[in-house]
Design an enzyme around this catalytic site. Structure first.
Site, PDB file in Angstrom:
ATOM      1  N   LYS A  50      51.368  40.643  42.098  1.00 54.66           N
ATOM      2  CA  LYS A  50      51.012  42.067  42.068  1.00 54.66           C
ATOM      3  C   LYS A  50      52.265  42.931  42.098  1.00 54.66           C
ATOM      4  CE  LYS A  50      46.565  41.125  44.292  1.00 54.66           C
ATOM      5  NZ  LYS A  50      45.735  41.183  45.520  1.00 54.66           N
ATOM      6  N   GLN A  94      46.373  42.572  51.728  1.00 56.68           N
ATOM      7  CA  GLN A  94      45.900  41.317  51.142  1.00 56.68           C
ATOM      8  C   GLN A  94      44.963  40.593  52.109  1.00 56.68           C
ATOM      9  OE1 GLN A  94      46.451  40.348  47.992  1.00 56.68           O
ATOM     10  NE2 GLN A  94      45.354  38.443  48.211  1.00 56.68           N
ATOM     11  N   ASP A 117      42.082  48.737  46.210  1.00 52.12           N
ATOM     12  CA  ASP A 117      41.189  47.573  46.118  1.00 52.12           C
ATOM     13  C   ASP A 117      39.737  47.992  45.943  1.00 52.12           C
ATOM     14  OD1 ASP A 117      42.448  45.048  46.182  1.00 52.12           O
ATOM     15  OD2 ASP A 117      42.950  45.310  48.300  1.00 52.12           O
TER      16      ASP A 117
END
Ligand code: GUN
Length: 285
Positions: A50, A94, A117
């Site tokens: 990412k 994460q 997200d």
């Protein structure tokens, strides 16, 4: 018959080039804060990918790591700091988090407007009510793959196997928004193969190798394989290899949904920056 493969890698490269142009055109800084807690090896790999994708697209990557034994309070304090930091236009914590930390509480602590997200209940709620804001990246990437391959969804029978907040639930809502007739299946579904065999579009998001086999697929169906499972040295999806003999279109693993997840994250990161620059209105704000 052999399925035609829906190449997510090539599509992701096009999307990433597009995002790079959008970042340059925006004229205000775009900064993604990534937060990694602990030692999960897969998480380290994902976050590195990412961050590399951000750098390539001209997005500043601001990375934070906390130890495996970090307290929930320490993580909440970090998120609070990032919420207040003007340079940070997107925040990604994460998952999974170590067991001493309440994941849902951490997700709720992220400013919805920075939630790249799309996991915050505010953004999940907007999706549920048909006002999409920041979408979870994997489902958003899947929708781009289906669109790029002219998969017709209006009135189509779509079956989703798996009901996670990250993939199963949001992809079901996105397919519904495109007027598919959606069935959600899970571990308690009775006679799963009889349901999946109805699908024009079948999404496998189970997290288990061979969860979907050839006999569960209607000949000619479009099959999206969301799984990334380690079997020995190999990475395999949730769909067994013999599916290629039955499906009409199929996403490969690797090189299908995975690359598009990162591309969709970059799209979200630009969208979040637009919200904060005031060039796009966040609903209700
Ligand atoms: N863990 C597995 N998938 C994801 C994702 O899309 N975002 C984050 N933050 N963690 C994950």
């Amino acid at each position: 018959m052999t399925a035609s493969l829906m190449d997510g890698k090539a599509l992701a490269e096009r999307v990433r080039a597009e995002v790079k142009d959008e970042v340059a055109a925006l004229g205000t800084p775009v900064g993604l804060a990534t937060v990694l807690v602990g030692d999960n090896p897969a998480s380290h790999v994902y976050v590195r990918s990412k961050r590399n994708a951000c750098a390539e697209a001209g997005i500043e990557s601001l990375h934070h790591e906390l130890p495996e034994d970090a307290s929930e309070d320490a993580l909440l304090a970090l998120v609070e700091e990032l919420n207040a930091d003007q340079r940070v236009t997107g925040i990604l914590v994460q998952l999974p988090l170590p067991e001493q930390i309440d994941e849902a509480r951490v997700i709720r602590s992220i400013a919805p407007v920075k939630d790249v997200d799309g996991f915050h209940p505010v953004n999940a709620g907007f999706l549920l009510q048909g006002t999409p804001t920041l979408l979870p990246a994997t489902p958003a990437g899947i929708m781009e793959i289906l669109a790029a391959h002219d998969v017709s969804l209006k009135g189509a029978r779509a079956v989703v196997v798996g009901r996670s907040n990250i993939v199963g639930k949001p992809i079901s809502l996105l397919l519904l928004a495109e007027h598919a007739t959606v069935t959600m299946c899970h571990s308690r579904t009775v006679d799963l193969p009889s349901v999946t065999r109805q699908a024009d579009v079948l999404v496998a998001a189970v997290g288990k190798a061979d969860a979907v086999t050839a006999g569960m697929i209607r000949p000619g169906a479009t099959v999206v394989d969301v799984g990334i499972n380690r079997v020995g040295e190999k990475l395999v999806g949730d769909v067994s290899p013999d599916a290629a003999e039955v499906a009409g279109k199929l996403t490969p693993v690797p090189g299908g949904v995975g690359p598009m997840t990162i591309a969709a994250l970059l799209r979200n990161t630009v969208k979040a920056a637009r919200y904060q620059a005031g060039v796009l209105a966040f609903p209700g704000a």
